[in-house]
Design an enzyme around this catalytic site. Sequence first.
Site, mmCIF file in Angstrom:
data_model
loop_
_atom_site.group_PDB
_atom_site.id
_atom_site.type_symbol
_atom_site.label_atom_id
_atom_site.label_comp_id
_atom_site.label_asym_id
_atom_site.label_seq_id
_atom_site.Cartn_x
_atom_site.Cartn_y
_atom_site.Cartn_z
ATOM 1 N N ASP A 62 37.466 43.879 -15.673
ATOM 2 C CA ASP A 62 36.233 43.371 -15.100
ATOM 3 C C ASP A 62 35.543 42.463 -16.129
ATOM 4 O OD1 ASP A 62 34.233 43.718 -12.870
ATOM 5 O OD2 ASP A 62 32.983 44.351 -14.569
ATOM 6 N N GLU A 93 38.896 38.940 -14.838
ATOM 7 C CA GLU A 93 37.937 37.908 -14.445
ATOM 8 C C GLU A 93 37.506 37.116 -15.682
ATOM 9 O OE1 GLU A 93 35.296 39.710 -10.889
ATOM 10 O OE2 GLU A 93 34.998 40.736 -12.796
#
Length: 637
Positions: free
Chosen positions: A331, A360
Amino acid sequence: MFEIYNSADFEKAYTYTGTDLGVTWSKEQTTFRLWAPTADSVIINLYESGEPEKNDKIGSVSMSRDVQGTWTATKTGDLNGIYYTYLVHVEDQDVEACDPYARTTGVNGYRAMIMDLRSTDPEGWDQDKDPNFGKAITDAVIYELHVRDLSMNEASGIQNKGKFLGLAETGTKNPDGLSTGLDYIKELGVTHIHLLPVYDYGFTDESLPLPQYNWGYDPVNFNTPEGSFSTDPHHGATRVSEMKQMIKTLHDNGLSVVMDVVYNHVYDGPEFCFNKIVPGYFSRINAEGIWSNGSICGNDTASERNMVRKYLVDSVCYWADEYHIDGFRFDLVGLIDVQTMNEITTEVHKKHPNVIFYGEGWDMPTELTKQDIELAIQPNSTKMPAFSFFNDTIRDLLRGKIQVHDAPGYINGAPTSKEILNACFMGMPTWAAEPYQCINYVSCHDNHTLFDRIALTAPDASEADRIRMNRLAAAFSILSQGVPFFHAGEEMLRTKPDGDGGFDENSYRSSDEVNAIRWENLSKPEHSKTINYYRGLIAFRKAHNALRNQYRKDVFNSVQMIPFRNHQVVLFRVLDGTQEIFLIFNASSEAVSVDLPTGNWDLMIHDDMAGTDSIAQKAGKVEVAPISATVLTRACD
Ligand code: CA
């Protein structure tokens, strides 16, 4: 007060490099080691239970100062099943904290538990391995799933609703006798199940009979499973053994397991155990005491500090070693530094060369605690060869710019440059060093589901046309170079109605009704046709090596865009060994006739059909249905 951590002297004096932080258990004795360089004293509290409100302390042990800022203690006897916390005297205060290296905890993660980890192994665990061992990341097809979404719907037929064990049930059916759950996922042909957070997170009260729904992007204990997914959150060993049982069953059914890890922030910065034990060390806090907030969660992790970096490396290695996790999705990895990410991938790959990594790589503002630190953002892909990134270029190209809810994409009529379509199909958006670093997707848990997005961007289109748009997006992203990834249920036109005539675009704590996969939809003709189409696309991709190249040089040698007069239609030829593949993507609402290159062609994907069996023979010309993909193959001369 936090600048002391930033000095080279501090790092030099207090970087512990041993492998025994936390607890080392044996039947005869348990040894504890805690890193707490600024503490004046540390005492271990031992408890009978993991319930934070119970006064059931059964003893305490003083720790002694040891090397490089660590404290140690040993207690004889078999402490398996005993709960503990650390009572740390630091900055003139006594704080009680969970062990950052806790292997499991009692309910809601307040007290750690000492555990004989081998007693939590399912049968055959020593023989268990990644069913996709030896394959490349571009051979993966990733299915992103929340544990609870799979089973909560009544029509799932799954017994262990909302639990790890719900993913380990086979033979489950919807009321019409169609396979649900694990069997259904297996039949789709995906290779990896990517689970939304399954480490211990904070929002959900584990003690409730039906804990609140949450995605879980709020870490509390990084090295223990979330209790609300276990059948008994009060007993530390249960969550561990049930999570392992789930993984073992998925492996036995040919599915690898990816874990979503959220190291970039914690649920509650000041209350996070590491930050209580070594005040503020884990987070980026500037000289004025302001917490860096690139994560928009109130605190960013100071991964550039030696002992935070070590903590992250140790944690990921632990999940790979102990739980046989086959992949990690990071994340907001753009908030973590390149060096930390490279140490993680290098260390894990020493023992588990097959583990895949992606995340990400968005560029977000964060206040680093050291100079000259590079962050793990997309443009640094050249410096992170073992890491792949979510490809927002292909996502926005196909479904429209994410920030503008009603902006159409290629699939529903937005004027699109063929150059970008070509770059995406070839796995070469500007930021990617190599195609294998592109995680290609048109939907994930964030933002609107693909089908809801299409409803918003094509309000005047018929439902039949919206389904065509969904299929076209899938065909383009699954057949592009890179790694296909999709949000569970995308293949069955998943929708998250908000109850107000609109759609829920951020369902992180919405009800199960909004979030759960609706298994009754399997019985609806349009849904089942779309599922079959996805199955066919996946099978077709798996059948052709040239759709799964890892490197640019191989793509340049096998993939070529063919000019075509209509700006909404793109054509590609792909050389696949002794075969040739011809792909046509038509985003226009008219059928188009396309001249085929010389030879006799087998029609493999057409209109609402896809697979590895020839639908028809074609030569000379092919008619491509409106808003659809057509793919043909032929043996090379
Ligand atoms: Ca929890």
